[in-house]
Design an enzyme around this catalytic site. Structure first.
Site: not given
Length: 180
Positions: A52, A92
């Site tokens: 991701s 993230k």
């Protein structure tokens, strides 16, 4: 006979009683304590798993994470507890800061306080199915966090903003692989 007496006088003390050996051991022990202190309180190594954060991070990258983080900025890559299950950890990027208003249009462009932000870290190859987001204003202790590979990222678009107390580290650097 005098030769024999000279030989007896040159017997060396055992290794553990020699000054240089004790000094080296002391320095080594102090170094280990400092290393463990750094790893326990300042930084620790993390192995990144997933895709991701492509292309910035790749599956298997080894990262050094700063544990005590005073200031968080837009663009920082952070480590946090997943809000829906705090036994899981995510990595993230911070997109929006506390008090800001965020929205994402149908093409995937991100707007902070009605101004489009530039995101050079997002690869078009990983952002082919953008998801829009209606205008939302973050609380004073919330951050909007997204992966760079937007098509495969489970992030604030799915689980909402992340509270500051769930963010426990910031990625300082990748130490393995050395080059890509």
């Amino acid at each position: 006979m005098s030769e024999l007496a000279t030989d007896v006088g040159t017997v060396k003390p055992p290794l553990w009683r020699r000054g240089w050996f004790l000094a080296a051991m002391s320095i080594g022990l102090v170094g280990l304590f400092v290393l463990f202190g750094i790893l326990a309180f300042i930084a620790h190594p993390v192995k990144y798993q997933g895709n991701s954060m492509e292309p910035a991070l790749r599956d298997g990258d080894r990262l050094m994470v700063q544990r005590m983080v005073a200031e968080l900025k837009r663009g920082d890559i952070v480590v946090f507890y997943y809000p829906k299950d705090t036994s899981k950890h995510f990595i993230k990027r911070i997109i929006a800061l506390p008090g800001e208003t965020i929205s994402i249009d149908a093409s995937g462009a991100v707007y902070i306080d009605n101004s489009e932000i530039q995101e050079p870290y997002v690869s078009p190859a990983w952002n082919r199915s953008p998801r829009g987001l209606a205008r939302s204003t973050l609380a004073v202790d919330e951050y909007f966090i997204m992966g760079d590979a937007r098509d495969v990222s489970n992030d604030s678009r799915s689980f909402g903003p992340v509270k500051r107390n769930l963010i426990y580290g910031k990625v300082m650097w990748r130490y393995w692989p050395i080059t890509r």
